[in-house]
Write a protein that holds these residues in place. Structure first.
Motif, mmCIF file in Angstrom:
data_model
loop_
_atom_site.group_PDB
_atom_site.id
_atom_site.type_symbol
_atom_site.label_atom_id
_atom_site.label_comp_id
_atom_site.label_asym_id
_atom_site.label_seq_id
_atom_site.Cartn_x
_atom_site.Cartn_y
_atom_site.Cartn_z
ATOM 1 N N LEU A 120 -10.542 10.030 -14.119
ATOM 2 C CA LEU A 120 -11.230 11.242 -14.557
ATOM 3 C C LEU A 120 -10.964 12.412 -13.614
ATOM 4 O O LEU A 120 -10.817 13.561 -14.056
ATOM 5 N N ASN A 121 -10.874 12.131 -12.323
ATOM 6 C CA ASN A 121 -10.574 13.202 -11.369
ATOM 7 C C ASN A 121 -9.151 13.723 -11.545
ATOM 8 O O ASN A 121 -8.893 14.922 -11.370
ATOM 9 N N VAL A 132 -19.605 15.281 -22.687
ATOM 10 C CA VAL A 132 -21.014 15.478 -22.348
ATOM 11 C C VAL A 132 -21.803 14.187 -22.506
ATOM 12 O O VAL A 132 -22.687 13.877 -21.700
ATOM 13 N N ASP A 133 -21.485 13.414 -23.530
ATOM 14 C CA ASP A 133 -22.227 12.186 -23.800
ATOM 15 C C ASP A 133 -21.746 11.010 -22.960
ATOM 16 O O ASP A 133 -22.498 10.055 -22.745
ATOM 17 N N ARG A 134 -20.482 11.059 -22.494
ATOM 18 C CA ARG A 134 -19.922 9.950 -21.707
ATOM 19 C C ARG A 134 -19.162 10.503 -20.496
ATOM 20 O O ARG A 134 -17.953 10.305 -20.361
ATOM 21 N N PRO A 135 -19.853 11.175 -19.602
ATOM 22 C CA PRO A 135 -19.169 11.856 -18.492
ATOM 23 C C PRO A 135 -18.545 10.918 -17.467
ATOM 24 O O PRO A 135 -17.695 11.347 -16.687
ATOM 25 N N THR A 137 -16.880 8.091 -18.258
ATOM 26 C CA THR A 137 -15.809 7.270 -18.831
ATOM 27 C C THR A 137 -14.811 8.040 -19.683
ATOM 28 O O THR A 137 -13.766 7.483 -20.036
ATOM 29 N N THR A 138 -15.077 9.304 -20.008
ATOM 30 C CA THR A 138 -14.248 9.995 -20.991
ATOM 31 C C THR A 138 -13.995 11.442 -20.594
ATOM 32 O O THR A 138 -14.902 12.136 -20.131
ATOM 33 N N ALA A 139 -12.752 11.879 -20.782
ATOM 34 C CA ALA A 139 -12.396 13.285 -20.576
ATOM 35 C C ALA A 139 -11.494 13.727 -21.716
ATOM 36 O O ALA A 139 -10.795 12.913 -22.331
ATOM 37 N N MET A 140 -11.522 15.023 -21.995
ATOM 38 C CA MET A 140 -10.709 15.564 -23.082
ATOM 39 C C MET A 140 -10.109 16.895 -22.656
ATOM 40 O O MET A 140 -10.584 17.543 -21.716
ATOM 41 N N ASP A 141 -9.060 17.281 -23.368
ATOM 42 C CA ASP A 141 -8.412 18.543 -23.037
ATOM 43 C C ASP A 141 -9.295 19.704 -23.473
ATOM 44 O O ASP A 141 -10.193 19.531 -24.311
ATOM 45 N N PRO A 142 -9.078 20.893 -22.933
ATOM 46 C CA PRO A 142 -9.942 22.034 -23.272
ATOM 47 C C PRO A 142 -9.947 22.394 -24.750
ATOM 48 O O PRO A 142 -10.901 22.996 -25.240
ATOM 49 N N GLY A 143 -8.887 22.007 -25.467
ATOM 50 C CA GLY A 143 -8.836 22.295 -26.900
ATOM 51 C C GLY A 143 -9.415 21.194 -27.760
ATOM 52 O O GLY A 143 -9.386 21.285 -28.993
ATOM 53 N N PHE A 144 -9.936 20.136 -27.123
ATOM 54 C CA PHE A 144 -10.559 19.001 -27.818
ATOM 55 C C PHE A 144 -9.601 18.315 -28.791
ATOM 56 O O PHE A 144 -10.012 17.791 -29.822
ATOM 57 N N ALA A 145 -8.313 18.309 -28.440
ATOM 58 C CA ALA A 145 -7.316 17.680 -29.305
ATOM 59 C C ALA A 145 -6.839 16.339 -28.768
ATOM 60 O O ALA A 145 -6.174 15.592 -29.484
#
Length: 228
Positions: A120-121, A132-135, A137-145
């Motif tokens: 994640l780092n 927001v719901d799984r901070p 274990t999960t990360a996404m790109d700024p465009g949420f794609a």
């Protein structure tokens, strides 16, 4: 030739086999065809393997055929692999190549875990944001794609640990919600997290990559930095 960003939406330019094959040859891995019409590459110490399995069409991830399978075994006499990682067509070959560089350079590629924070780092350093719901274990790109997430591994993902309901890192790109995935990747539970972090960091890089063709599903989301 287009030079585009972001990398995770650039596709594989229909050259995933050739680019990764060149990478493995440059690392000194040996290659031979198999009876299943696949291409098997093995590292010089015979502990690491990469197989182009698209022709065998073993299974799908997210509705896409798996193209590359990476594996590691603990010693040369072991018939069983310690862990496996799977990548479909469409995955940016730069990210897969950087993962292979990390696997090849690792003295003991079959062991070594850290906390999920390492992955994640690595993504956060590239500007990706945590779910927001799984901070944790999960990360996404700024465009949420595109997302990278630690969750239950899909069926058919092989690992030396036989326990059910294991967690492994999963990654995918879905440029249009509800539309087919652009690519998917699945890491079995025992893949060392620093190797996943190497893939994630490369995947999230903003450095432009060259492409002759661009995925149609990413129209309006890719930036063409220059043409050559």
């Amino acid at each position: 030739m287009y030079w585009v960003t972001p990398r995770h939406l650039a596709g594989d330019d229909d050259a995933l086999a050739e680019r990764i094959g060149d990478t493995l040859a440059g690392l000194g891995w040996r290659m031979w065809p198999t009876a299943r019409h696949t291409l098997l590459y093995v590292s010089r110490d015979e502990l690491r393997g990469a197989e182009w399995i698209l022709a065998a069409y073993p299974f799908e991830l997210g509705g896409l055929p798996v193209a590359w399978q990476l594996s590691v075994r603990p010693h040369v006499h072991s018939a069983m692999t310690e862990w496996n990682a799977y990548f479909t067509t469409g995955v940016p070959y730069e990210a897969l190549a950087d993962l292979l560089f990390a696997i090849d350079a690792r003295e003991a590629p079959d062991v070594g875990f850290t906390e999920p924070e390492m992955v994640l780092n690595a993504l956060g350093a590239r500007g990706w944001i945590r779910d927001v719901d799984r901070p944790t274990t999960t990360a996404m790109d700024p465009g949420f794609a595109s997302s990278v997430s630690l969750e239950m591994v899909p069926p058919l993902i092989q690992d030396a640990d036989p326990r059910p309901d294991l967690l492994g890192w999963q990654a995918w790109a879905e440029p249009v919600v509800g539309a087919p995935y652009l690519w998917c990747a699945s890491f079995s539970a025992s893949v060392p997290y620093d190797l996943v972090a190497a893939f994630a960091s490369s995947l999230a890089s903003s450095v432009p990559v060259p492409r002759r063709t661009l995925p149609r599903s990413t129209e309006g989301q890719l930036t063409v930095v220059r043409r050559s």
